[in-house]
Motif scaffolding. Structure first.
Motif, short mmCIF file in Angstrom:
data_model
loop_
_atom_site.label_atom_id
_atom_site.label_comp_id
_atom_site.label_asym_id
_atom_site.label_seq_id
_atom_site.Cartn_x
_atom_site.Cartn_y
_atom_site.Cartn_z
N THR A 127 0.84 -1.19 0.00
CA THR A 127 0.00 0.00 0.00
C THR A 127 0.88 1.25 0.00
O THR A 127 1.82 1.36 0.78
N ARG A 128 0.56 2.19 -0.86
CA ARG A 128 1.34 3.42 -0.96
C ARG A 128 0.91 4.42 0.10
O ARG A 128 -0.28 4.52 0.44
N LEU A 129 1.87 5.20 0.58
CA LEU A 129 1.60 6.26 1.55
C LEU A 129 1.67 7.61 0.84
O LEU A 129 2.71 8.01 0.33
N SER A 130 0.53 8.32 0.82
CA SER A 130 0.49 9.68 0.33
C SER A 130 0.33 10.61 1.53
O SER A 130 -0.60 10.44 2.33
N ALA A 163 7.92 8.97 1.38
CA ALA A 163 6.52 9.08 0.98
C ALA A 163 6.38 8.84 -0.52
O ALA A 163 7.22 9.29 -1.30
N GLU A 164 5.34 8.14 -0.90
CA GLU A 164 5.14 7.76 -2.30
C GLU A 164 4.10 8.63 -3.01
O GLU A 164 3.74 8.37 -4.15
N ILE A 172 7.39 18.41 -7.27
CA ILE A 172 7.36 17.06 -6.69
C ILE A 172 7.50 16.00 -7.78
O ILE A 172 7.14 16.21 -8.93
N LYS A 173 8.06 14.87 -7.38
CA LYS A 173 8.36 13.79 -8.32
C LYS A 173 7.45 12.58 -8.12
O LYS A 173 7.32 11.75 -9.01
N THR A 174 6.85 12.44 -6.95
CA THR A 174 5.96 11.31 -6.70
C THR A 174 4.55 11.63 -7.18
O THR A 174 4.30 12.69 -7.75
N GLU A 175 3.60 10.73 -6.92
CA GLU A 175 2.22 10.98 -7.34
C GLU A 175 1.62 12.16 -6.61
O GLU A 175 1.76 12.30 -5.39
N PHE A 176 0.95 13.00 -7.36
CA PHE A 176 0.28 14.18 -6.81
C PHE A 176 -1.21 13.90 -6.82
O PHE A 176 -1.79 13.55 -7.85
N ASN A 177 -1.83 14.06 -5.64
CA ASN A 177 -3.26 13.82 -5.47
C ASN A 177 -3.91 15.10 -4.99
O ASN A 177 -3.54 15.63 -3.93
N VAL A 202 -3.12 4.92 1.02
CA VAL A 202 -3.72 5.66 2.13
C VAL A 202 -3.20 7.09 2.07
O VAL A 202 -2.04 7.34 1.74
N SER A 203 -4.09 8.02 2.36
CA SER A 203 -3.73 9.44 2.42
C SER A 203 -3.85 9.87 3.87
O SER A 203 -4.93 9.78 4.47
#
Length: 239
Positions: free
Chosen positions: A2-5, A37-38, A63-68, A211-212
């Protein structure tokens, strides 16, 4: 895994309390990424009491990771902001104007036609869409009919019940996760997840992708430091 945002709204709240640019929001986001953080999550609101609209542009550039980006698509300014920045993911949250924090998911049955229209707007722009929902199987079934890619389970009820009866607390979320898998939806979760309840949630929710977490994580960082805090949240997701 599971990714951590990491939701950085609270860092913006601290900055805004004094004006100026301390702490620097972009620097904080980059530190979160550096510490593992991912993803980075923001939830701009019309009054800009924490995340400012300009912050979204500044973060997108760095930022380089996923942006939500989370928010209420009933606000045209929010829609325009998302389309201008094209994050990896937009999470549609049914906040009322002036609402302190998110406190319920979409009624995807009542609002299905509207959500179908909005999901198409964002997906046509190449943005993955997640809809914030309560852990109710019927709402997840209707969410699937909107064309969304994912749903995000609103976890405040789980967090509130966890200290009294963790099995009872997790049950509706487990059923919701099974329903999401049945109807072909990706699964996210967020709200009041913390170092006490995160590992159990992750272990018992099949197919959890992301999870955010913001308020608890930033609060823990006051005592533990940001690097150590992110390390512990990541460890909870691996437990």
């Amino acid at each position: 895994m599971t990714r951590l945002s990491v939701n950085i709204n609270k860092i913006a709240t601290l900055r805004n309390s004094r004006g100026g640019n301390v702490p620097n929001l972009v620097a904080a986001a980059l530190a979160c990424e550096r510490f593992g953080a991912e993803g980075i999550t923001v939830h701009p609101r019309p009054d800009e009491r924490h995340i400012r609209y300009q912050d979204v542009y500044d973060l997108k550039a760095e930022i380089k990771t996923e942006f939500n980006i989370e928010g209420n698509c009933l606000e045209q300014k929010f829609v325009d902001l998302v389309l201008a920045n094209k994050p990896a993911q937009v999470t549609l949250v049914p906040d009322a104007l002036g609402q302190l924090t998110s406190n319920h998911g979409w009624d995807t049955i009542k609002n299905k036609v509207y959500l179908q229209e909005m999901v198409k707007v964002f997906k046509d722009a190449g943005i993955r869409v997640s809809i914030f929902v309560d852990p109710i199987e019927e709402m997840i079934e209707a969410a699937a009919e909107t064309g969304t890619d994912r749903v995000e389970l609103y976890t405040e009820a789980y967090a509130a019940e966890f200290g009294f009866d963790k099995e009872k607390a997790i049950e509706p979320y487990f059923k919701a996760a099974l329903k999401a898998r049945e109807v072909g939806l990706g699964l996210n979760a967020g709200h009041d997840l913390d170092l006490n309840n995160l590992a159990y949630f992750n272990q018992h929710i099949p197919g959890l992708l992301e999870v955010s977490i913001g308020h608890a994580l930033i609060s823990d960082a006051l005592y533990l430091g940001l690097e150590e805090t992110i390390k512990r949240y990541l460890a909870a997701l691996k437990a």
